[in-house]
Design an enzyme around this catalytic site. Sequence first.
Site, PDB file in Angstrom:
ATOM      1  CG  HIS A 182      42.013 -87.223  44.298  1.00  0.00           C
ATOM      2  ND1 HIS A 182      41.763 -88.027  43.218  1.00  0.00           N
ATOM      3  CD2 HIS A 182      40.978 -86.348  44.348  1.00  0.00           C
ATOM      4  CE1 HIS A 182      40.646 -87.656  42.629  1.00  0.00           C
ATOM      5  NE2 HIS A 182      40.133 -86.632  43.298  1.00  0.00           N
ATOM      6  CD  GLU A 183      39.252 -84.561  47.330  1.00  0.00           C
ATOM      7  OE1 GLU A 183      38.860 -83.450  46.935  1.00  0.00           O
ATOM      8  OE2 GLU A 183      38.761 -85.631  46.928  1.00  0.00           O
ATOM      9  CG  HIS A 226      40.331 -81.805  42.816  1.00  0.00           C
ATOM     10  ND1 HIS A 226      40.174 -82.064  41.477  1.00  0.00           N
ATOM     11  CD2 HIS A 226      39.842 -82.895  43.463  1.00  0.00           C
ATOM     12  CE1 HIS A 226      39.616 -83.264  41.327  1.00  0.00           C
ATOM     13  NE2 HIS A 226      39.405 -83.785  42.509  1.00  0.00           N
ATOM     14  CG  HIS A 258      37.628 -86.627  39.059  1.00  0.00           C
ATOM     15  ND1 HIS A 258      36.426 -86.154  39.507  1.00  0.00           N
ATOM     16  CD2 HIS A 258      38.474 -86.553  40.114  1.00  0.00           C
ATOM     17  CE1 HIS A 258      36.532 -85.799  40.773  1.00  0.00           C
ATOM     18  NE2 HIS A 258      37.760 -86.013  41.170  1.00  0.00           N
TER      19      HIS A 258
HETATM   20 ZN   LIG Z   1      38.597 -85.531  42.912  1.00  0.00          ZN
END
Ligand SMILES: [Zn+2]
Length: 654
Positions: free
Chosen positions: A244-245, A248, A348
């Site tokens: 997930h990170e 980004h 998000h």
């Molecule tokens: Zn996040």
Amino acid sequence: MSSRSLLCLLVALLSLVFLSTAIKNREPYKCSHGSLPKHEIPRVHLADSDPITKRSVTGENFNQRFRIYVSYDDNFQTGGLTPLVQQSIRTIINNITSFYESVLTVRRTPSPIRLDQACTANLEILVPPGTPLRPCYYQCTNVTKCLTATIPPEHLLRCAQCYGSLDISNCNITGTDGPGVSNTDFVLYVTGVEENCGEGTIAYATSCQMEDQYDRPIAGVANFCPSVVNVFNDTDFIEAVAKHEILHALGFSSNLFPWFRFEDGSPRTERDAFGRPSIVNGAYVADENTVKVVNYTNWETRNGPINKTVSLMVTPNVVDVGRRHFNCSTLEGVQLEDQGGPATIATHWEKRVVENEAMTGYITVNPVFSNFTFALLEDSGWYKVDRSKASILVWGRGDGCGYTAGSCGGYISSKQQQSQPIAPFCDYLNHPDVTQYSCNVDRSAVGYCNLQIYNNTIIPAEYQYFNSGANFNRSAPLDNLGGFQFVADYCSYIEGSSQYVCSDPTNQPATNSLAQTYGTGSRCIEHSGTWQVTTNTGSLTLQNTAGCYQYTCSNSVVTVTILGQSYTCSYPGQVMEVDQMTNGNRYTGAIVCPSCVEICYDDFENCPEAAKLYGEIAIPPTTSTPTGPNSAGSVLPMIGLLLVAATSVLFINF
Ligand SMILES: [Zn+2]
Ligand SMILES: *[C@@H]1O[C@H](CO)[C@@H](O)[C@H](O)[C@H]1NC(C)=O
Ligand SMILES: *[C@@H]1O[C@H](CO)[C@@H](O)[C@H](O)[C@H]1NC(C)=O
Ligand SMILES: *[C@@H]1O[C@H](CO)[C@@H](O)[C@H](O)[C@H]1NC(C)=O
Ligand SMILES: *[C@@H]1O[C@H](CO)[C@@H](O)[C@H](O)[C@H]1NC(C)=O
Ligand SMILES: *[C@@H]1O[C@H](CO)[C@@H](O)[C@H](O)[C@H]1NC(C)=O
Ligand SMILES: *[C@@H]1O[C@H](CO)[C@@H](O)[C@H](O)[C@H]1NC(C)=O
Ligand SMILES: *[C@@H]1O[C@H](CO)[C@@H](O)[C@H](O)[C@H]1NC(C)=O
Ligand SMILES: *[C@@H]1O[C@H](CO)[C@@H](O)[C@H](O)[C@H]1NC(C)=O
Ligand SMILES: *[C@@H]1O[C@H](CO)[C@@H](O)[C@H](O)[C@H]1NC(C)=O
Ligand SMILES: *[C@@H]1O[C@H](CO)[C@@H](O)[C@H](O)[C@H]1NC(C)=O
């Protein structure tokens, strides 16, 4: 068997029951990406002189399978991560980079990646895109960082230092370009320090430099917080968080939305002479063709409708995925998160809308990388995405326009008026009790309706939905009533419990009174009535109303396998009696047959109904041909100072 061993057995079984009533959800994991220190992302000019990587005539096309070069910082070893954890993070990083490399394609990076040196006091002279070297107003710093990583000198460009002069023709070029990183499209620095690690933060990532032709991020950092990962014993969860990170860093970040490009490479957001997007209140903002603020004018609360202002991602692939997913041909965009503080807001997906999508701000059970996130990456203009690698999102599928553009309270009452089920929501005021267990929407876990009373906390009026519910009425404290996940707009739904995720074999209970199987090929199935386990020494009745069992589908028929014995369903909703002897124990009870589309939603071959619902939903064609403003115009000399986004980064324009 002696009466003593009977007693032991009963104590063991009873303590299991006691334990399961006490089981609670793990706190949701909050992503901290949005609260990382804001910084101007330098844009580096990549020279096109390297004969090997030099663009071909068709070089503007997406012709390169994405390549990530991973560079472990010294502090990965010295910053406090234990050697064992370092090893497991290396595996995690390998797994994640292979995933993104297999999914993404880019325009080939035209040269080795060489990064910009940082300037003293962060003062740099603004130059138009395409300028080979970005000069420092005073000097370059000796050390250039990518947040927590120190960029090795070999990865850096020469330095142009102007010693306080705006006349770049007189600036001194010092040093020589490093060799850079060849044959790569993204350099990922991996660090292991406590910096920026809030309470419970597992990992975070961000991009730190981009190239100046299309503004695609070309370098970023992923940091793992030693105090947490050293003791956190769930590598799968660490991997889910890191994946997930890193997304980004690759593009899903409100810092990057203003830099997005159309498919043809022109900017989505208008640029100034230095290639910068519009600046509002010291921060870059994306144009309305990318992120649009709208008012939902019919947001139902328990005290009537109100207007609610939301931010939508309105880029074409995201809108297309949203229209198909929700079966809503007029969907304007997909809502971004508006709760949780700067850490999660705007960067998000809104959790009410796509609950377990991997890019919601709070990671809960069964996070999936769906077409929503893949479409957003595609709409950055930096990537082509292999959508066949997207996972199915069950949440919200086919729920219609009223689902996305209004509150869950409005959705629930409109469904109730039509005497239809209110799923994915629920209105049962619950205590986590085995007699009220149920399956979450995608049956990935056993859970329960997470509607609760927030003692001493009044829920904001816009998120108060109920005047009554399945088991409560006006005598309940209605101002304090809401779902456990506040970030999902306090909507209440059957939330899977982390201890009851069916696919995770470590959840297998030692005393298996419910004859469950945890692991691959297992999903949640509801019980009907009580469940009984009888040994030759005694008998125990369990009230649990759901469990994890193995299932298969064939020709739309569901078969559930309980401790090796098959139960083939005749129709959805059928109450199937279970009565079997296994290892000297007799299990009696009943399960409720799901339809194949409810449990085999990802098995199109054996469940054509699933293919119909989760395959391409045909939506009426919509006419949205985005028109792209292109930034042209001459560079006018300009002197000014600009403070960007609450940091000490100053710019000199000229
Ligand atoms: Zn996040
Ligand atoms: C890495 O991926 C492999 C294969 O998909 C998987 O078996 C393994 O558990 C993953 N490793 C970690 C640390 O998650
Ligand atoms: C940078 O390095 C030079 C020479 O190595 C040294 O004289 C100078 O003090 C250093 N500057 C900083 C800010 O560390
Ligand atoms: C630039 O570098 C030259 C030699 O490399 C040096 O003589 C000169 O003083 C430098 N200029 C400034 C402004 O420091
Ligand atoms: C981590 O989990 C494994 C398997 O689930 C277990 O064997 C091990 O003891 C755990 N370690 C710690 C430190 O909790
Ligand atoms: C939304 O409503 C607010 C006030 O409720 C108003 O100030 C704003 O202009 C509206 N925005 C749009 C896009 O209509
Ligand atoms: C909501 O906005 C609409 C149109 O902007 C306006 O007519 C209406 O009065 C507003 N409703 C409330 C409750 O503020
Ligand atoms: C994702 O989108 C692609 C392209 O529209 C489609 O073929 C695929 O079936 C979708 N995947 C899922 C899981 O919905
Ligand atoms: C989509 O909605 C239309 C009515 O709006 C309905 O007829 C159709 O069956 C729905 N399709 C799916 C796949 O839910
Ligand atoms: C609120 O208080 C009741 C009674 O003390 C308790 O059972 C319940 O768990 C509390 N709810 C929360 C969310 O803490
Ligand atoms: C409301 O709920 C309370 C407690 O659950 C119950 O005693 C009462 O009879 C209910 N009132 C009505 C009008 O249903």
